[in-house]
Scaffold this active site. Structure first.
Site, PDB file in Angstrom:
ATOM      1  N   GLU A   1      -7.944   1.224 -17.028  1.00  0.00           N
ATOM      2  CA  GLU A   1      -6.608   1.073 -17.618  1.00  0.00           C
ATOM      3  C   GLU A   1      -6.718   0.517 -19.034  1.00  0.00           C
ATOM      4  O   GLU A   1      -7.658  -0.218 -19.353  1.00  0.00           O
ATOM      5  CB  GLU A   1      -5.756   0.137 -16.745  1.00  0.00           C
ATOM      6  CG  GLU A   1      -5.445   0.762 -15.394  1.00  0.00           C
ATOM      7  CD  GLU A   1      -4.811  -0.191 -14.385  1.00  0.00           C
ATOM      8  OE1 GLU A   1      -3.925   0.253 -13.650  1.00  0.00           O
ATOM      9  OE2 GLU A   1      -5.214  -1.370 -14.324  1.00  0.00           O
TER      10      GLU A   1
ATOM     11  N   ASP B   1     -10.358  -1.384 -12.571  1.00  0.00           N
ATOM     12  CA  ASP B   1      -9.953  -1.894 -11.262  1.00  0.00           C
ATOM     13  C   ASP B   1     -10.924  -1.379 -10.211  1.00  0.00           C
ATOM     14  O   ASP B   1     -11.202  -0.174 -10.150  1.00  0.00           O
ATOM     15  CB  ASP B   1      -8.557  -1.374 -10.875  1.00  0.00           C
ATOM     16  CG  ASP B   1      -7.432  -2.062 -11.627  1.00  0.00           C
ATOM     17  OD1 ASP B   1      -7.672  -3.115 -12.226  1.00  0.00           O
ATOM     18  OD2 ASP B   1      -6.307  -1.521 -11.590  1.00  0.00           O
TER      19      ASP B   1
ATOM     20  N   HIS C   1      -2.787   3.710  -6.895  1.00  0.00           N
ATOM     21  CA  HIS C   1      -3.945   2.817  -6.724  1.00  0.00           C
ATOM     22  C   HIS C   1      -4.600   3.032  -5.357  1.00  0.00           C
ATOM     23  O   HIS C   1      -5.824   3.140  -5.243  1.00  0.00           O
ATOM     24  CB  HIS C   1      -3.503   1.348  -6.835  1.00  0.00           C
ATOM     25  CG  HIS C   1      -3.411   0.823  -8.240  1.00  0.00           C
ATOM     26  ND1 HIS C   1      -2.294   0.927  -9.007  1.00  0.00           N
ATOM     27  CD2 HIS C   1      -4.327   0.157  -9.003  1.00  0.00           C
ATOM     28  CE1 HIS C   1      -2.507   0.350 -10.181  1.00  0.00           C
ATOM     29  NE2 HIS C   1      -3.735  -0.121 -10.211  1.00  0.00           N
TER      30      HIS C   1
ATOM     31  N   HIS D   1      -9.049  -4.691  -5.624  1.00  0.00           N
ATOM     32  CA  HIS D   1      -7.767  -5.003  -6.269  1.00  0.00           C
ATOM     33  C   HIS D   1      -6.591  -4.749  -5.325  1.00  0.00           C
ATOM     34  O   HIS D   1      -5.607  -5.486  -5.326  1.00  0.00           O
ATOM     35  CB  HIS D   1      -7.638  -4.152  -7.536  1.00  0.00           C
ATOM     36  CG  HIS D   1      -6.379  -4.368  -8.319  1.00  0.00           C
ATOM     37  ND1 HIS D   1      -5.799  -5.604  -8.504  1.00  0.00           N
ATOM     38  CD2 HIS D   1      -5.582  -3.485  -8.978  1.00  0.00           C
ATOM     39  CE1 HIS D   1      -4.706  -5.472  -9.235  1.00  0.00           C
ATOM     40  NE2 HIS D   1      -4.543  -4.198  -9.522  1.00  0.00           N
TER      41      HIS D   1
ATOM     42  N   HIS E   1      -9.724  -2.360 -19.035  1.00  0.00           N
ATOM     43  CA  HIS E   1     -10.420  -2.930 -17.874  1.00  0.00           C
ATOM     44  C   HIS E   1     -10.512  -1.919 -16.741  1.00  0.00           C
ATOM     45  O   HIS E   1      -9.776  -0.931 -16.720  1.00  0.00           O
ATOM     46  CB  HIS E   1      -9.693  -4.194 -17.391  1.00  0.00           C
ATOM     47  CG  HIS E   1      -8.364  -3.905 -16.767  1.00  0.00           C
ATOM     48  ND1 HIS E   1      -7.227  -3.691 -17.511  1.00  0.00           N
ATOM     49  CD2 HIS E   1      -7.991  -3.767 -15.468  1.00  0.00           C
ATOM     50  CE1 HIS E   1      -6.215  -3.440 -16.702  1.00  0.00           C
ATOM     51  NE2 HIS E   1      -6.647  -3.470 -15.450  1.00  0.00           N
TER      52      HIS E   1
HETATM   53 ZN   LIG Z   1      -5.842  -3.563 -13.377  1.00  0.00          ZN
END
Ligand SMILES: [Zn+2]
Length: 205
Positions: free
Chosen positions: A166, A51, A154, A55, A49
């Protein structure tokens, strides 16, 4: 054209981050005669997926706000078979170029099970990639960082609008240059989306 599928399979038994079974996908299948219709309750950070900034950053952009050029991009798979974590020191010498979508291949790729000691990208590595101006960063674990106070990896990447991919499966992919295709679903206002990620061998000549 050789296509490498680097996506995890979505199922009720798939590996979840920190083995959190309560977040596992749930399928509800409805059958009427020969007609089948299914509903899927899917955590957006399941399997392979992306991000988006939202997020981690309340004012950050959502997954549907990205230009698609970010997800169909020249990509470099970089192998770090012995690293416990990846920082600027490990990345230097790999000749990473601006605009590349960097995929980090580590010993995480060797096992399908969740490893609580997974190899991750530390904040110095995130700063280094941000300075270069990469198109995105992917890693072969369900998280790009582990046990870092405040989630700096992040923060650094997402505040620079660098998407994070990820849960890529890189066991069968050699270090090298590819075309990455990893399109997120067009979900309004979402902070993440599962993707079907593939690497396509460079067509030479
Ligand atoms: Zn994630």
């Amino acid at each position: 054209m050789k296509i490498h599928d680097i996506s995890m399979t979505i199922s009720e038994r798939m590996t979840m981050y920190k083995n959190r079974a309560e977040k596992s996908p749930r399928f509800a299948v409805e059958r009427r005669g020969r007609v089948q219709e299914s509903r899927l309750d899917l955590h957006l950070h399941s399997g392979t997926h992306i991000d988006a900034p939202l997020h981690m950053l309340p004012e950050g952009g959502s997954i549907d706000s990205y230009p698609l050029e970010r997800f169909i991009a020249p990509s470099r798979v970089l192998a770090f078979p012995d690293a416990r974590q990846i920082g600027a020191a490990e990345l230097k010498g790999k000749e990473i170029r601006k605009g590349e979508f960097v995929l980090l291949k580590t010993r995480n790729s060797e096992s399908e099970a969740f490893d609580f000691d997974f190899v991750y990208l530390d904040s110095s590595g995130a700063e280094y990639l941000k300075e270069i101006g990469v198109a995105g960063v992917g890693i072969d674990s369900l998280g790009i960082e582990r046990d870092q106070e405040g989630h700096p990896t992040h923060e650094i990447l997402l505040s620079a609008r660098i998407p994070i991919l990820e849960g890529v499966r890189l066991k069968d992919v050699e270090e090298g240059t590819y075309l990455l295709v990893a399109l997120p679903l067009k979900i309004a206002g979402a902070e993440a989306s599962p993707v079907r990620a593939v690497l396509i061998d460079e067509i030479s000549g």
